[in-house]
Design an enzyme around this catalytic site. Structure first.
Site, mmCIF file in Angstrom:
data_model
loop_
_atom_site.group_PDB
_atom_site.id
_atom_site.type_symbol
_atom_site.label_atom_id
_atom_site.label_comp_id
_atom_site.label_asym_id
_atom_site.label_seq_id
_atom_site.Cartn_x
_atom_site.Cartn_y
_atom_site.Cartn_z
ATOM 1 N N HIS A 1 0.291 -1.123 -0.054
ATOM 2 C CA HIS A 1 -0.014 0.004 -0.187
ATOM 3 C C HIS A 1 1.169 1.258 0.139
ATOM 4 O O HIS A 1 0.245 2.257 -0.610
ATOM 5 C CB HIS A 1 -1.169 0.007 1.041
ATOM 6 N N HIS B 1 4.190 9.130 12.525
ATOM 7 C CA HIS B 1 3.067 7.392 12.879
ATOM 8 C C HIS B 1 4.259 6.922 12.915
ATOM 9 O O HIS B 1 5.348 6.284 12.981
ATOM 10 C CB HIS B 1 2.458 6.978 12.233
#
Length: 306
Positions: free
Chosen positions: A108, A174
């Site tokens: 992804h 993140h």
């Protein structure tokens, strides 16, 4: 642009969703108006195509296949093989000893950007994929080297007639539950070292684990590292204004410390921005940012052009 495996899986605040939807529509419109004839896509991997048994800092693919993790589509990318190999030769001649994959597997980190901008069928203009290691120390690409690679890519593209869209897919702040070689479980260390195809049960378990981590971050659970919107917007604004040397003055250790282990993915933005001129202001018609804990992502999207 950022990516998140949890896009479309975990529920997010309606206002955040509205901002994301508007930014994506603006980017699609801007890209459609530009009408690119070639894409150079810089992205990371999350132990789906690249493993610790052999982990290059950079790798260019002359063929590529999307594995279809989470909600992203599987299938071949539209890679112009001869042009990709020509770019690899050009970069090698300029002393970038990057790896070349004749059958690159991407997840992804690459396919979501193409999916968001062109749709599930991956029917895109020709795309040259360039992998950037952002998870496996000590071979994570350093800031100054990312800038230099972007500049060399830009120099190569200056010699082509095609209108080219350069995409950096990754970041921003993140720290999802991506294992490292410091993990105490030898089975986990083996899983991120030896390349193998995951079973459907493996995929389901991974998806469930990452979704749970996103919801834990949204609740504010202490074991999840919080996002850092200030760091994210400083990163975006510095790139926007072309202050690349200032960005490269940042310490490597500070990236994980301030923004999370996986914030090294943001270096894909640096490579892409360095391919464009930095000696004068560029047009930036699309600029959006939201910190979205449920996606485990400081989610940014920025479109610039010469």
């Amino acid at each position: 642009m950022s990516h998140s495996p949890l896009l479309g899986l975990n529920p997010i605040d309606p206002q955040d969703q509205r901002v994301l939807d508007e930014a994506v529509e603006q980017a699609r419109a801007a890209i459609a108006a530009f009408d690119p004839e070639l894409i150079v896509l810089i992205g990371p991997d999350h132990y789906n195509g690249f493993f610790n048994e052999l982990m290059p800092p950079f790798c260019l693919g002359s063929q590529a296949w999307a594995v279809g993790d989470y909600l992203t589509p599987a299938g071949p990318l539209n890679v112009p093989e001869e042009l990709a190999l020509s770019m690899a030769a050009y970069l090698m001649d300029r002393h970038f000893d990057l790896a070349v994959s004749r059958r690159m597997q991407v997840d992804h980190g690459f396919s979501q950007a193409l999916q968001v901008l062109w749709g599930d069928d991956l029917d895109t203009p020709p795309v040259i994929p360039i992998f950037l290691n952002a998870v496996a120390q000590p071979g994570i690409a350093r800031l100054a080297r990312c800038k230099a690679l972007g500049e060399a890519i830009g120099s190569y593209l200056d010699g082509l007639p095609q209108r080219t869209l350069v995409i950096g897919s990754g970041g921003l702040s993140h720290e999802p539950p991506v294992p490292t070689m410091q993990h105490p479980d030898p089975a986990v260390r083996e899983r991120i070292t030896v390349k193998r195809l995951p079973t459907e049960a493996d995929k389901a378990a991974k998806t469930e684990r990452v979704m749970a981590a996103g919801m834990a971050l949204a609740r504010g659970d202490h074991w999840m590292k919080p996002l850092n919107p200030d760091w994210d917007q400083q990163w975006m604004n510095t790139l926007r204004h072309g202050e690349l040397d200032a960005l490269c003055a940042m310490s490597e250790a500070s990236i994980a410390e301030l923004a999370g282990n996986s914030a090294h993915e943001s270096k894909t933005w640096l490579v892409a921005r360095a391919a464009l001129p930095s000696d004068h202001p560029l047009h930036c018609p699309v600029y959006a940012y939201r910190a979205i804990p449920a996606l485990i992502a400081g989610y940014g999207l920025m479109f610039m052009h010469t």
